[in-house]
Motif scaffolding. Structure first.
Motif, PDB file in Angstrom:
ATOM      1  N   MET A 266     103.477  64.868  18.427  1.00 24.99           N
ATOM      2  CA  MET A 266     104.791  64.590  18.999  1.00 24.99           C
ATOM      3  C   MET A 266     105.986  65.201  18.428  1.00 24.99           C
ATOM      4  O   MET A 266     106.639  64.752  17.600  1.00 24.99           O
TER       5      MET A 266
ATOM      6  N   GLU B 106     109.497  64.250  19.586  1.00 27.90           N
ATOM      7  CA  GLU B 106     109.972  62.830  18.883  1.00 27.90           C
ATOM      8  C   GLU B 106     110.019  63.036  17.431  1.00 27.90           C
ATOM      9  O   GLU B 106     110.939  62.202  16.872  1.00 27.90           O
ATOM     10  N   LYS B 107     109.431  64.003  16.923  1.00 24.28           N
ATOM     11  CA  LYS B 107     109.363  63.903  15.371  1.00 24.28           C
ATOM     12  C   LYS B 107     110.757  64.772  15.192  1.00 24.28           C
ATOM     13  O   LYS B 107     111.313  64.087  13.882  1.00 24.28           O
TER      14      LYS B 107
ATOM     15  N   ILE C  53     107.253  54.571  21.179  1.00 26.40           N
ATOM     16  CA  ILE C  53     107.113  54.485  19.796  1.00 26.40           C
ATOM     17  C   ILE C  53     108.515  53.953  18.989  1.00 26.40           C
ATOM     18  O   ILE C  53     108.446  53.068  18.189  1.00 26.40           O
TER      19      ILE C  53
ATOM     20  N   TYR D  93     102.239  59.104  11.976  1.00 25.99           N
ATOM     21  CA  TYR D  93     101.776  59.064  13.386  1.00 25.99           C
ATOM     22  C   TYR D  93     102.030  60.196  14.057  1.00 25.99           C
ATOM     23  O   TYR D  93     101.422  60.665  14.905  1.00 25.99           O
ATOM     24  N   GLN D  94     103.518  60.454  14.140  1.00 22.80           N
ATOM     25  CA  GLN D  94     103.959  61.560  14.913  1.00 22.80           C
ATOM     26  C   GLN D  94     103.305  62.781  14.740  1.00 22.80           C
ATOM     27  O   GLN D  94     103.147  63.616  15.610  1.00 22.80           O
ATOM     28  N   SER D  95     103.090  63.087  13.494  1.00 27.16           N
ATOM     29  CA  SER D  95     102.519  64.409  12.827  1.00 27.16           C
ATOM     30  C   SER D  95     101.303  64.402  13.425  1.00 27.16           C
ATOM     31  O   SER D  95     100.614  65.643  13.872  1.00 27.16           O
TER      32      SER D  95
ATOM     33  N   HIS E 279      99.503  62.838  16.000  1.00 32.87           N
ATOM     34  CA  HIS E 279      99.740  63.036  17.573  1.00 32.87           C
ATOM     35  C   HIS E 279     100.381  64.066  18.073  1.00 32.87           C
ATOM     36  O   HIS E 279     100.794  64.225  19.349  1.00 32.87           O
TER      37      HIS E 279
END
Length: 291
Positions: A145, A148-149, A101, A139-141, A143
């Motif tokens: 992640m 990563e977030k 990402i 997108y991170q929230s 999925h």
């Protein structure tokens, strides 16, 4: 506006766009119909009653979202958000690839800077990147992640602190005088500092809101939030015309608070009328196309 761009990107980072054409049609109608109604009415008022001098070229540019009217300088946002929406399906396809990402984000950010700074200079690349960063956060929230977030949020907050501290020092403390050669580069740096600040503020407020605000308290204000959201775009389109430019009401009376109250009332009324007009035009157009 950087916070609003971040919110817009965040919301679409958590959505699935299954039909690109339908998405473009919906967004063009949603953004441009109220915009054109506002522009037509303001043009008629300024040209008929306020003796505003506007060239035919300027009017064409205003209708093509390539210029703004007096008092409507805030409408730079309209072509910017349209451009962001134009790239949203492309963003979705890129982040669905098997690449990291962060690799995708870096490549998209570099391409955005090159494209908009060198080839499409009317747009500010910083505002497009602002939307992109919000999209990645959404997108991170969506999925889940989590790791990563956290890395993403902490990195952006640190960058926001460093860039804005550097901007304040250079501009207001050291008062560095940049020549013509470096002035545009410093302005671009300031724009990106504002971008990172807007994204960082959104991240912090979203976290604080989730921790501090009780769901029962939030539900009490849900009705007000829905009403404000319903008319927010129309409010944005009309508000500055009554604050700045030839249609300003700031000097309506000798009392500042009275003028501000008048502006709020006029903006609320005109945004409501604009919303009704948009809904009416949409219903008429639906009937015509069905026939």
């Amino acid at each position: 506006m950087q916070i609003f761009l971040t919110i817009s990107g965040f919301l679409y980072g958590g959505k699935l766009i299954s039909d690109d054409i339908a998405f473009y049609k919906r967004k063009l109608k949603q953004i441009l119909v109220p915009y054109y109604i506002t522009i037509v009415v303001v043009l008629l008022i300024q040209l008929s009653f306020l003796d505003t001098q506007l060239s035919f070229e300027t009017i064409i540019k205003v209708f093509s979202c390539n210029a703004t009217l007096q008092g409507g300088e805030h409408l730079w946002f309209v072509p910017t958000i349209l451009m962001c929406y134009f790239f949203t399906p492309f963003f979705q396809k890129c982040f669905k690839s098997n690449e990291s990402i962060y690799q995708v984000l870096l490549c998209l950010a570099i391409l955005t800077v090159i494209a908009f700074e060198l080839f499409i200079p009317y747009f500010n690349s910083a505002w497009i990147v602002c939307y992109l960063l919000g999209y990645v956060f959404g997108y991170q929230s969506n999925h889940k992640m989590i790791v990563e977030k956290k890395i993403f949020c902490c990195s952006l907050i640190m960058i926001a602190v460093c860039t804005n501290a550097a901007q304040v020092y250079l501009k207001y403390i050291a008062r560095v005088g940049f020549g013509l050669r470096y002035r545009s580069m410093f302005q671009l740096f300031c724009d990106y500092a504002h971008t990172f600040l807007g994204v960082a503020i959104f991240i912090i407020l979203r976290k604080l809101f989730g921790v501090v605000v009780d769901k029962k308290v939030f539900s009490r204000f849900l009705g007000i939030i829905r009403i404000s959201d319903k008319y927010s775009y129309e409010w944005y389109l009309v508000h500055q015309f009554f604050i700045l430019g030839p249609m300003s009401l700031m000097n309506l009376t000798d009392y500042l608070l009275t003028n501000i109250a008048a502006i709020v009332l006029v903006v609320c009324f005109t945004s409501y009328i604009l919303k009704i007009t948009v809904n009416y035009i949409e219903k008429i157009s639906e009937r015509v196309f069905l026939l």
